[in-house]
Design a protein around this motif. Structure first.
Motif, short mmCIF file in Angstrom:
data_model
loop_
_atom_site.label_atom_id
_atom_site.label_comp_id
_atom_site.label_asym_id
_atom_site.label_seq_id
_atom_site.Cartn_x
_atom_site.Cartn_y
_atom_site.Cartn_z
N UNK A 106 53.53 -93.91 -28.38
CA UNK A 106 54.19 -93.06 -27.60
C UNK A 106 53.89 -93.24 -26.05
N UNK A 107 52.63 -93.15 -26.05
CA UNK A 107 51.88 -93.15 -24.51
C UNK A 107 51.96 -94.32 -23.83
N UNK A 108 51.93 -95.51 -24.59
CA UNK A 108 52.04 -96.73 -23.91
C UNK A 108 53.65 -96.95 -23.64
N UNK A 109 54.43 -96.66 -24.54
CA UNK A 109 55.82 -97.01 -24.45
C UNK A 109 56.48 -96.09 -23.06
N UNK A 119 54.56 -94.82 -20.62
CA UNK A 119 54.05 -95.35 -19.38
C UNK A 119 54.59 -96.95 -19.08
N UNK A 120 54.86 -97.54 -19.78
CA UNK A 120 55.39 -98.91 -19.78
C UNK A 120 56.85 -98.78 -19.15
N UNK A 121 57.77 -97.89 -19.60
CA UNK A 121 59.16 -97.87 -19.10
C UNK A 121 59.08 -97.20 -17.79
N UNK A 122 58.24 -96.04 -17.55
CA UNK A 122 58.03 -95.34 -16.39
C UNK A 122 57.58 -96.16 -15.38
N UNK A 123 56.60 -96.90 -15.40
CA UNK A 123 55.85 -98.05 -14.60
C UNK A 123 57.03 -99.06 -13.98
N UNK A 124 57.68 -99.64 -14.99
CA UNK A 124 58.67 -100.81 -14.57
C UNK A 124 59.84 -100.30 -13.90
N UNK A 125 60.36 -98.97 -14.19
CA UNK A 125 61.39 -98.29 -13.51
C UNK A 125 60.94 -97.87 -12.08
N UNK A 126 59.54 -97.58 -11.88
CA UNK A 126 59.24 -97.28 -10.58
C UNK A 126 59.21 -98.49 -9.56
N UNK A 127 58.75 -99.68 -10.39
CA UNK A 127 58.64 -101.07 -9.63
C UNK A 127 60.12 -101.46 -9.29
N UNK A 128 61.03 -101.23 -10.08
CA UNK A 128 62.49 -101.74 -9.99
C UNK A 128 63.35 -100.95 -10.95
N UNK A 129 64.36 -100.26 -10.39
CA UNK A 129 65.39 -99.32 -11.03
C UNK A 129 66.16 -100.20 -12.03
N UNK A 130 66.45 -101.63 -11.56
CA UNK A 130 67.15 -102.28 -12.27
C UNK A 130 66.40 -103.20 -13.44
N UNK A 154 58.98 -92.61 -32.49
CA UNK A 154 58.57 -93.18 -31.28
C UNK A 154 59.64 -93.15 -30.23
N UNK A 155 61.02 -93.15 -30.62
CA UNK A 155 61.99 -93.27 -29.51
C UNK A 155 62.16 -91.94 -28.96
N UNK A 156 61.82 -91.01 -29.40
CA UNK A 156 61.66 -89.48 -28.75
C UNK A 156 61.28 -89.66 -27.33
N UNK A 157 60.16 -90.23 -27.04
CA UNK A 157 59.38 -90.48 -25.63
C UNK A 157 60.66 -91.05 -24.68
N UNK A 158 61.74 -91.55 -25.28
CA UNK A 158 62.75 -92.17 -24.28
C UNK A 158 63.96 -91.25 -23.87
N UNK A 159 64.03 -90.10 -24.48
CA UNK A 159 64.91 -89.09 -24.51
C UNK A 159 64.97 -88.69 -22.91
N UNK A 160 64.26 -88.34 -22.33
CA UNK A 160 64.35 -87.94 -20.70
C UNK A 160 64.99 -89.15 -20.01
N UNK A 161 64.64 -90.21 -20.47
CA UNK A 161 65.29 -91.52 -19.55
C UNK A 161 66.69 -91.76 -19.83
N UNK A 162 67.23 -91.28 -20.77
CA UNK A 162 68.48 -91.38 -21.40
C UNK A 162 69.47 -90.38 -20.97
#
Length: 242
Positions: A139-142, A144-155, A170-178
């Protein structure tokens, strides 16, 4: 899986071809200049919706409704300069219905480099999240991975394969991004694309995946977050025994 092709459009005369090449070169130079200035950079997001629509029509049989829905959603999303939320696509069905093929076409026609683009991140549960007991670390890795890459490029495109085999929760950590908020954890994520592929299981499968070697999270040009850097330093990635 059928080979991805861009042969849908017939070429005209040699003079017309030369004109197209010249125009493309000029457009590329302008895009490069704008990206160098910073404010207009779209990373390697180069959508070719006519090519995608043509390829789907020629090579994806028996999925007329799915093709229409995917193309309609993509057109509305790509043409919106300021979308209010990311594009979320869920592809599910039996083996052989074209889920993986469609996802590869989307990456191919949306990003320069296709699935090899540093902005396309492909996750597999049996490779990246093989041990349910490591769910908190995943959960922590996923996140941070999504957040870090969206910070580098929103597309960016995030592709999650075999959702039926993902560790529960596991997918619960994605809810804020969706959702439809403007920012998440200080990151603008509204131009991101999330694709979830779910296989309809046959009787007797019991949800167990064949044993495979675990690996690191997908490679990316973005600077890794501290948690990811620690995981990537090991020989086997996040699936390795700690």
């Amino acid at each position: 899986m059928a080979a991805v092709t861009r042969s849908c459009r017939p070429w005209g005369s040699l003079l017309e071809l030369f004109g197209l090449v010249s125009a493309a070169a000029a457009a590329w130079d302008l895009t490069s200049l704008r990206c160098n200035l910073g404010a207009f950079c779209e990373c390697d997001f180069r959508p070719d919706l006519p090519g995608l629509e043509c390829d789907l029509a020629q090579h994806l049989a028996g999925q007329h409704l799915a093709k229409a829905l995917v193309v309609k959603a993509l057109k509305a999303f790509v043409r919106d300069p300021a979308p209010t939320k990311p594009l979320v696509l869920s592809l599910h069905g039996w083996t052989g219905t074209g889920k993986s093929y469609v996802s590869s076409l989307l990456a191919h026609y949306l990003f320069q480099g296709g699935l090899r683009s540093p902005r396309v991140h492909h996750f597999s549960p049996v490779i990246h999240f093989p041990h349910p007991s490591h769910i908190e670390r995943y959960k922590k890795d996923l996140k941070n991975w999504v957040q870090g890459n969206l910070t580098a490029c929103g597309r960016s495109l995030f592709l999650f394969d075999e959702m039926d085999k993902m560790p529960p929760g596991l997918m619960e950590v994605l809810r804020p991004f969706l959702g439809s908020s403007w920012v998440v954890y200080g990151t603008n994520y509204r131009k991101a694309i999330f694709i979830f592929i779910r296989w309809l299981l046959t009787l007797g499968h019991h949800g167990r995946a064949p044993p495979r070697r675990s690996g690191a999270l997908p490679p990316t040009a973005a600077a890794p977050r501290p948690a990811l850097r620690a995981q990537r330093a090991g020989p086997a990635g996040p699936g390795a025994e700690g």
